[in-house]
Design a protein around this motif. Sequence first.
Motif, mmCIF file in Angstrom:
data_model
loop_
_atom_site.group_PDB
_atom_site.id
_atom_site.type_symbol
_atom_site.label_atom_id
_atom_site.label_comp_id
_atom_site.label_asym_id
_atom_site.label_seq_id
_atom_site.Cartn_x
_atom_site.Cartn_y
_atom_site.Cartn_z
ATOM 1 N N LEU A 64 0.864 -1.110 -0.134
ATOM 2 C CA LEU A 64 -0.033 -0.124 0.005
ATOM 3 C C LEU A 64 0.853 1.152 -0.333
ATOM 4 O O LEU A 64 0.303 2.276 -0.832
ATOM 5 C CB LEU A 64 -0.925 -0.089 1.207
ATOM 6 N N VAL A 65 2.055 1.439 0.633
ATOM 7 C CA VAL A 65 2.851 2.213 0.578
ATOM 8 C C VAL A 65 3.221 2.571 -0.969
ATOM 9 O O VAL A 65 3.213 3.746 -1.147
ATOM 10 C CB VAL A 65 4.230 2.158 1.410
ATOM 11 N N LEU A 66 3.609 1.686 -1.410
ATOM 12 C CA LEU A 66 4.300 1.604 -3.016
ATOM 13 C C LEU A 66 2.911 2.082 -3.724
ATOM 14 O O LEU A 66 3.148 2.723 -4.883
ATOM 15 C CB LEU A 66 4.624 0.406 -3.368
ATOM 16 N N GLU A 67 1.852 1.511 -3.616
ATOM 17 C CA GLU A 67 0.574 1.568 -4.609
ATOM 18 C C GLU A 67 -0.567 2.056 -3.691
ATOM 19 O O GLU A 67 -1.367 1.033 -3.290
ATOM 20 C CB GLU A 67 0.380 0.554 -5.422
ATOM 21 N N PRO A 68 -0.867 3.160 -3.266
ATOM 22 C CA PRO A 68 -2.039 3.320 -2.213
ATOM 23 C C PRO A 68 -3.285 3.200 -2.561
ATOM 24 O O PRO A 68 -4.121 3.012 -1.662
ATOM 25 C CB PRO A 68 -1.818 4.868 -2.020
ATOM 26 N N THR A 69 -3.663 2.898 -3.982
ATOM 27 C CA THR A 69 -4.886 2.665 -4.279
ATOM 28 C C THR A 69 -5.161 1.123 -4.781
ATOM 29 O O THR A 69 -6.278 0.764 -5.043
ATOM 30 C CB THR A 69 -5.239 3.372 -5.665
ATOM 31 N N ASN A 70 -4.112 0.556 -4.191
ATOM 32 C CA ASN A 70 -4.257 -1.117 -4.476
ATOM 33 C C ASN A 70 -5.409 -1.692 -3.484
ATOM 34 O O ASN A 70 -5.304 -1.734 -2.394
ATOM 35 C CB ASN A 70 -2.841 -1.773 -4.258
ATOM 36 N N LYS A 71 -6.411 -2.102 -4.118
ATOM 37 C CA LYS A 71 -7.621 -2.498 -3.465
ATOM 38 C C LYS A 71 -7.382 -3.882 -2.730
ATOM 39 O O LYS A 71 -7.525 -3.898 -1.724
ATOM 40 C CB LYS A 71 -8.825 -2.824 -4.174
ATOM 41 N N ARG A 72 -6.648 -4.817 -3.404
ATOM 42 C CA ARG A 72 -6.385 -6.191 -2.824
ATOM 43 C C ARG A 72 -5.429 -6.228 -1.818
ATOM 44 O O ARG A 72 -5.686 -6.542 -0.530
ATOM 45 C CB ARG A 72 -5.290 -6.907 -3.938
ATOM 46 N N ALA A 73 -4.397 -5.131 -1.628
ATOM 47 C CA ALA A 73 -3.494 -5.026 -0.416
ATOM 48 C C ALA A 73 -4.322 -4.440 0.802
ATOM 49 O O ALA A 73 -4.095 -4.871 1.962
ATOM 50 C CB ALA A 73 -2.286 -4.007 -0.978
ATOM 51 N N SER A 74 -5.269 -3.520 0.461
ATOM 52 C CA SER A 74 -5.895 -2.738 1.415
ATOM 53 C C SER A 74 -6.868 -3.938 2.039
ATOM 54 O O SER A 74 -7.005 -3.955 3.240
ATOM 55 C CB SER A 74 -6.721 -1.541 0.909
ATOM 56 N N VAL A 75 -7.695 -4.513 1.248
ATOM 57 C CA VAL A 75 -8.800 -5.599 1.832
ATOM 58 C C VAL A 75 -7.948 -6.703 2.645
ATOM 59 O O VAL A 75 -8.465 -7.086 3.820
ATOM 60 C CB VAL A 75 -9.596 -6.130 0.641
ATOM 61 N N SER A 76 -6.874 -7.154 2.044
ATOM 62 C CA SER A 76 -6.102 -8.216 2.653
ATOM 63 C C SER A 76 -5.578 -7.738 4.001
ATOM 64 O O SER A 76 -5.663 -8.597 5.011
ATOM 65 C CB SER A 76 -4.985 -8.592 1.672
ATOM 66 N N ALA A 77 -5.144 -6.461 3.980
ATOM 67 C CA ALA A 77 -4.499 -5.981 5.183
ATOM 68 C C ALA A 77 -5.285 -5.899 6.394
ATOM 69 O O ALA A 77 -5.293 -6.340 7.648
ATOM 70 C CB ALA A 77 -3.585 -4.648 4.914
ATOM 71 N N GLU A 78 -6.455 -5.356 5.814
ATOM 72 C CA GLU A 78 -7.616 -5.245 6.976
ATOM 73 C C GLU A 78 -8.265 -6.588 7.403
ATOM 74 O O GLU A 78 -8.290 -6.614 8.740
ATOM 75 C CB GLU A 78 -8.953 -4.242 6.422
ATOM 76 N N ARG A 79 -8.522 -7.392 6.440
ATOM 77 C CA ARG A 79 -8.943 -8.866 7.100
ATOM 78 C C ARG A 79 -7.832 -9.317 8.060
ATOM 79 O O ARG A 79 -8.235 -9.868 9.189
ATOM 80 C CB ARG A 79 -9.135 -9.687 5.838
ATOM 81 N N LEU A 80 -6.616 -9.238 7.754
ATOM 82 C CA LEU A 80 -5.884 -10.044 8.721
ATOM 83 C C LEU A 80 -5.497 -9.113 9.911
ATOM 84 O O LEU A 80 -5.302 -9.884 11.110
ATOM 85 C CB LEU A 80 -4.471 -9.852 7.967
ATOM 86 N N ARG A 81 -5.596 -7.916 10.001
ATOM 87 C CA ARG A 81 -5.692 -7.253 11.358
ATOM 88 C C ARG A 81 -6.720 -7.906 12.033
ATOM 89 O O ARG A 81 -6.568 -7.785 13.270
ATOM 90 C CB ARG A 81 -5.816 -5.719 11.151
ATOM 91 N N LYS A 82 -7.933 -7.906 11.675
ATOM 92 C CA LYS A 82 -9.009 -8.720 12.269
ATOM 93 C C LYS A 82 -8.725 -9.847 13.022
ATOM 94 O O LYS A 82 -8.931 -10.369 13.985
ATOM 95 C CB LYS A 82 -10.175 -8.549 11.506
ATOM 96 N N VAL A 83 -8.091 -10.606 12.090
ATOM 97 C CA VAL A 83 -7.754 -12.233 12.309
ATOM 98 C C VAL A 83 -6.488 -12.258 13.568
ATOM 99 O O VAL A 83 -6.883 -12.914 14.546
ATOM 100 C CB VAL A 83 -6.981 -12.949 11.248
ATOM 101 N N PHE A 84 -5.668 -11.130 13.244
ATOM 102 C CA PHE A 84 -4.562 -11.035 14.469
ATOM 103 C C PHE A 84 -5.166 -10.461 15.476
ATOM 104 O O PHE A 84 -4.615 -10.939 16.829
ATOM 105 C CB PHE A 84 -3.502 -9.976 13.817
ATOM 106 N N SER A 85 -5.832 -9.612 15.355
ATOM 107 C CA SER A 85 -6.294 -8.839 16.990
ATOM 108 C C SER A 85 -7.319 -9.889 17.479
ATOM 109 O O SER A 85 -7.531 -9.808 18.562
ATOM 110 C CB SER A 85 -7.083 -7.543 16.463
ATOM 111 N N ALA A 86 -7.973 -10.815 16.917
ATOM 112 C CA ALA A 86 -8.833 -11.789 17.612
ATOM 113 C C ALA A 86 -8.060 -12.753 18.289
ATOM 114 O O ALA A 86 -8.455 -13.867 19.090
ATOM 115 C CB ALA A 86 -9.621 -12.598 16.394
ATOM 116 N N GLY A 87 -6.662 -12.937 18.245
ATOM 117 C CA GLY A 87 -5.654 -13.491 18.884
ATOM 118 C C GLY A 87 -5.124 -15.052 18.284
ATOM 119 O O GLY A 87 -4.813 -15.838 18.945
#
Length: 592
Positions: free
Chosen positions: A568-591
Amino acid sequence: MASNPSNLWVLLGLGLAGIFLFTKKFKKVLREDFGAFILKLQLLPPPQPAPPKAPHPLTGLTFAVSDLFEIEGYVTGFGHPDWAKTHEAASQTSAVVSTLVEGGATCVGKTVVDELAYSITGENKHYGTPTNPVEPARVPGGSSSGAAVAVAANLVDFSLGVDTVGGVRVPAGFCGIIGFRPSYGAISKIGVLPVSASLDTVGWFAKDPNILRRVGHVLLQSAFGGQRSPRQIIMADDCFQSLKIPIDRVSQVVVKSTEKHFGRQLLKHEILDVYLNSKVPSLKEFRNKKTNGEVKTSSIRLLANVMQLLHRYEFRSNHEEWINTVKPILEPNFSAQMNEIVDLSDAEIELCKSIREEMGSAINSLLKDDGILVVPTTAYLPPKIGGKEILSEEFQSSSFGLMSIASLSGCCQVTVPLGYYNKCPISVSLIARHGSDRFLLDTVQTMYKTLQEQAETYVNSTWSNTDSGENSAEMAKEKGNQAFKEQKWQKAISYYNEAIKLNDKNATYFSNRAAAYLELGSFQQAEADCSNAINLDKKNVKAYLRRGTAREMLGYYKDAIEDFKYALVLEPTNKRASVSAERLRKVFSAGY
């Protein structure tokens, strides 16, 4: 029976004389007009206005028009002698030609078009095929072949053609010049012979982007003002996969030019097939009718079919009466296509029209007011004259698929030359939303010089390299890409292995092999390949995305998040990176 030696010398002398005369005649034709013109004429502009008024905007420029534009006192030939014989001279000059002459330009003649302006090859058996000045053994492209050749050969400063299914864009690409197809309806077609009413546009050719823009401002009747820069440049990645030359030879030139002018953040990548499947719902119904739901056909190929059906149907509606009455001798392929339309139902035509409407909304929505879509102009290099390749299903489908994006959506498109590959011209096309013609002309003028410089730099640094290992590696990579497209993952890996053996300093080879490993579920190998790719190229977005996917599947969620965040730093509009990062944040925060 013994031959008389003196007779042999006579025959040899006659043969040599014939060759000499033919060569002399051939060179004379090339030197004069490359077979571009049907007739020469002169329409002079009005006198210059008195100071302090500005001179006419096109003062000093010459132009030619395809033999589809009416000029008072001359018969419009439509690329067929029987049409010329059965029609009267025009009683007035077409609006677009008059506008250009009044704008200060001098019209010097009418140029050859394909038979009834129907094809995209540029061949005409009646008047002769105009000679491609860049590569005489190859077709110039059509339908506006003579107009493109006249500009490419420096016979005129610019020229007019009609673009229906590629009539300006294709010959521009094949002759190595700039060709502009404006938004549908942006320029008057009064006094222009119709080919296919819902697809026809008046386009123009030039070598100089400044001349292209000047002509555009006169025809579009728009005032000069501050230039507007694009805010997103979208690479249609799946369209570039259809190229029959190394993909990077075109795509990387655009990427580097964009980075230099506007910065990397403007670049965006889109799989157009997926986007159009979701945004053009009538395509699903069309696909089911054509394939009975059994074969998966890309949306681009389906759009080629839709465009061709509309083209044939509307052409037949316009000219069927003349064809049946005059019974002209026509190309066999043309006659066969006309006969196909007889069995087309009203419901099928209405479905094609619905797709056309949905395409307009889809592309306009993708590009908004400030976006540029980047696609190859054609997948192929200019075919050889008389070659069988021209009639092949693959050539037709891939060529018309790329043409259909602008033709069906009504958007404006420009063909921009990018130098040569194997001595043949290559090009790229930029598309802007309907009505953004001036914005597209400004973008071309801004980027043109850098595109040419980057094309030359790429050739000098890569393709002029005499190291056969590097060239062989590229060939292996392209074979791997083709195998990947065919979902032959293991075969693709074998080709990428070969490429890496020949050149282990290319990040793309490792990244592409990682993509194939992901398809096979070999996540550790994919992660390792992506790490190699990133070590070679710290800005390889695809490598970060693929490594993130591999690490997610291996359960390394924190590392995967970091990869997606860096993408996302390299390509801020990349939807795949944005969606994947958000999904994994939820998984990671769930423990987990």
